[in-house]
Design a protein around this motif. Structure first.
Motif, PDB file in Angstrom:
ATOM      1  N   THR A 143      23.269 -26.709  39.964  1.00  0.00           N
ATOM      2  CA  THR A 143      22.361 -26.633  38.994  1.00  0.00           C
ATOM      3  C   THR A 143      21.431 -25.317  39.530  1.00  0.00           C
ATOM      4  O   THR A 143      21.401 -24.975  41.149  1.00  0.00           O
ATOM      5  CB  THR A 143      21.210 -27.661  38.972  1.00  0.00           C
ATOM      6  OG1 THR A 143      20.524 -28.012  40.077  1.00  0.00           O
ATOM      7  CG2 THR A 143      21.968 -28.754  38.192  1.00  0.00           C
ATOM      8  N   LYS A 149      31.169 -28.046  31.625  1.00  0.00           N
ATOM      9  CA  LYS A 149      31.087 -26.921  31.393  1.00  0.00           C
ATOM     10  C   LYS A 149      29.685 -26.271  31.644  1.00  0.00           C
ATOM     11  O   LYS A 149      28.785 -26.759  31.276  1.00  0.00           O
ATOM     12  CB  LYS A 149      31.234 -26.355  29.673  1.00  0.00           C
ATOM     13  CG  LYS A 149      32.513 -26.831  29.291  1.00  0.00           C
ATOM     14  CD  LYS A 149      32.738 -26.566  27.927  1.00  0.00           C
ATOM     15  CE  LYS A 149      33.978 -26.859  27.281  1.00  0.00           C
ATOM     16  NZ  LYS A 149      34.150 -26.444  25.707  1.00  0.00           N
ATOM     17  N   PRO A 150      29.926 -25.221  32.620  1.00  0.00           N
ATOM     18  CA  PRO A 150      28.610 -24.610  33.229  1.00  0.00           C
ATOM     19  C   PRO A 150      27.847 -23.775  31.726  1.00  0.00           C
ATOM     20  O   PRO A 150      28.459 -23.422  31.129  1.00  0.00           O
ATOM     21  CB  PRO A 150      28.983 -23.608  33.889  1.00  0.00           C
ATOM     22  CG  PRO A 150      30.421 -23.774  33.996  1.00  0.00           C
ATOM     23  CD  PRO A 150      30.946 -24.627  32.918  1.00  0.00           C
ATOM     24  N   ARG A 151      26.552 -23.917  31.691  1.00  0.00           N
ATOM     25  CA  ARG A 151      25.917 -23.686  30.674  1.00  0.00           C
ATOM     26  C   ARG A 151      24.158 -23.436  31.228  1.00  0.00           C
ATOM     27  O   ARG A 151      23.859 -23.541  32.104  1.00  0.00           O
ATOM     28  CB  ARG A 151      25.437 -24.792  29.732  1.00  0.00           C
ATOM     29  CG  ARG A 151      26.683 -25.172  28.882  1.00  0.00           C
ATOM     30  CD  ARG A 151      26.405 -26.049  27.716  1.00  0.00           C
ATOM     31  NE  ARG A 151      27.542 -26.864  27.247  1.00  0.00           N
ATOM     32  CZ  ARG A 151      28.415 -26.520  26.605  1.00  0.00           C
ATOM     33  NH1 ARG A 151      28.245 -25.270  26.084  1.00  0.00           N
ATOM     34  NH2 ARG A 151      29.296 -27.138  26.286  1.00  0.00           N
ATOM     35  N   TYR A 154      20.598 -23.394  34.861  1.00  0.00           N
ATOM     36  CA  TYR A 154      21.982 -23.362  34.834  1.00  0.00           C
ATOM     37  C   TYR A 154      22.246 -24.768  35.325  1.00  0.00           C
ATOM     38  O   TYR A 154      21.820 -25.289  36.237  1.00  0.00           O
ATOM     39  CB  TYR A 154      22.409 -22.387  35.890  1.00  0.00           C
ATOM     40  CG  TYR A 154      23.993 -22.519  36.131  1.00  0.00           C
ATOM     41  CD1 TYR A 154      24.836 -22.044  35.117  1.00  0.00           C
ATOM     42  CD2 TYR A 154      24.369 -23.371  37.208  1.00  0.00           C
ATOM     43  CE1 TYR A 154      26.124 -21.990  35.388  1.00  0.00           C
ATOM     44  CE2 TYR A 154      25.873 -23.323  37.189  1.00  0.00           C
ATOM     45  CZ  TYR A 154      26.687 -22.601  36.238  1.00  0.00           C
ATOM     46  OH  TYR A 154      28.051 -22.888  36.703  1.00  0.00           O
ATOM     47  N   THR A 182      25.803 -27.818  34.721  1.00  0.00           N
ATOM     48  CA  THR A 182      26.958 -28.266  34.286  1.00  0.00           C
ATOM     49  C   THR A 182      26.956 -29.451  33.178  1.00  0.00           C
ATOM     50  O   THR A 182      26.416 -30.531  33.682  1.00  0.00           O
ATOM     51  CB  THR A 182      28.022 -28.458  35.137  1.00  0.00           C
ATOM     52  OG1 THR A 182      28.043 -27.452  36.207  1.00  0.00           O
ATOM     53  CG2 THR A 182      29.391 -29.096  34.733  1.00  0.00           C
ATOM     54  N   ILE A 201      28.069 -31.554  40.783  1.00  0.00           N
ATOM     55  CA  ILE A 201      27.265 -30.794  39.868  1.00  0.00           C
ATOM     56  C   ILE A 201      26.451 -29.756  40.398  1.00  0.00           C
ATOM     57  O   ILE A 201      25.470 -30.121  41.415  1.00  0.00           O
ATOM     58  CB  ILE A 201      26.779 -31.587  38.779  1.00  0.00           C
ATOM     59  CG1 ILE A 201      27.601 -32.438  38.032  1.00  0.00           C
ATOM     60  CG2 ILE A 201      25.761 -30.732  37.862  1.00  0.00           C
ATOM     61  CD1 ILE A 201      27.078 -33.376  37.406  1.00  0.00           C
ATOM     62  N   ASP A 241      35.301 -32.461  41.117  1.00  0.00           N
ATOM     63  CA  ASP A 241      34.789 -32.409  39.704  1.00  0.00           C
ATOM     64  C   ASP A 241      33.466 -33.438  39.959  1.00  0.00           C
ATOM     65  O   ASP A 241      32.894 -33.427  38.868  1.00  0.00           O
ATOM     66  CB  ASP A 241      35.907 -33.147  38.733  1.00  0.00           C
ATOM     67  CG  ASP A 241      36.803 -32.143  38.465  1.00  0.00           C
ATOM     68  OD1 ASP A 241      36.649 -30.902  39.096  1.00  0.00           O
ATOM     69  OD2 ASP A 241      37.842 -32.663  37.911  1.00  0.00           O
TER      70      ASP A 241
END
Length: 200
Positions: A131, A161-163, A155, A157, A129, A126
């Motif tokens: 990108t 939450k991935p966005r 892209y 996180t 991250i 966790d």
């Protein structure tokens, strides 16, 4: 409050990646502070980054390594336990490819990963991250006072939450003392007092 802190860290990562596109091959050191506000958090950040470009037959490949240190001080009346949220670290790597197009346009693709943690316990999945992004850049202005129009999709996180986040910005150097950027996710103005000192 915890989501706000995570948002600040992640937005810094995204902003760092977006504006790193402007200087290929550089050493970058930055210090930022935000004094205590209504939310009771005093925030400071120290960042360092090194980028190394490799010219290819068509385009430039840029490797970047960076470290960010975030320090937060909280009011005594804070509602949650803040001991694990006082010092946060972000160690990141970014690989970017700049492909020149016609009429001063370029296409930039990038991927990266970062380790974001307080480093007080063992590193877990966790803490990483990932990108990525693809952006189109239009270079304008003069050599002394350049401007850049940047738009694309990134892209990230964000708050666990991935966005996919759109990016559009216009960056302009007005003169040796003043520059600005308008857009999303970052709008800013920068004044250079000297070569080593500026206010942003």
């Amino acid at each position: 409050m915890v989501p706000k802190i995570i948002f600040i860290v992640l937005l810094s990562v995204l902003t760092f990646n977006a504006f790193a596109q402007l200087d290929e091959g550089a050493v970058f050191v930055d210090y930022a502070i935000a004094p205590v506000s209504e939310d009771g958090v005093d925030f400071s950040k120290i960042s360092a980054k090194f980028s190394s470009p490799l010219k290819l037959k068509k385009g430039v490949l840029v490797n970047s390594v960076g470290v960010d240190y975030f320090q937060m001080n909280y009011d005594d009346n804070f509602e949650i336990e803040t001991q694990d949220l006082e010092n946060l670290y972000n160690i990141n790597y970014n690989l970017r490819y700049v492909y020149p197009l016609v009429n001063k346009w370029a296409l930039i693709g990038q991927v990266g990963t970062s380790l974001s943690s307080n480093l007080r316990s063992s590193i877990q999945s966790d803490d990483f991250i990932f990108t990525g992004g693809i952006n189109a850049v239009k270079i304008g202005g003069t050599l002394e006072n350049p401007s850049r129009l940047v738009f694309g999709l990134n892209y990230i996180t964000l708050i666990g939450k991935p966005r996919i986040l759109p990016m559009i910005s216009y960056l302009k150097k007005v003169n040796d003392k003043f520059s600005y950027g308008l857009g999303f996710p970052n709008t800013h103005a920068k004044y250079n007092f000297s070569e080593k000192h500026s206010l942003k």
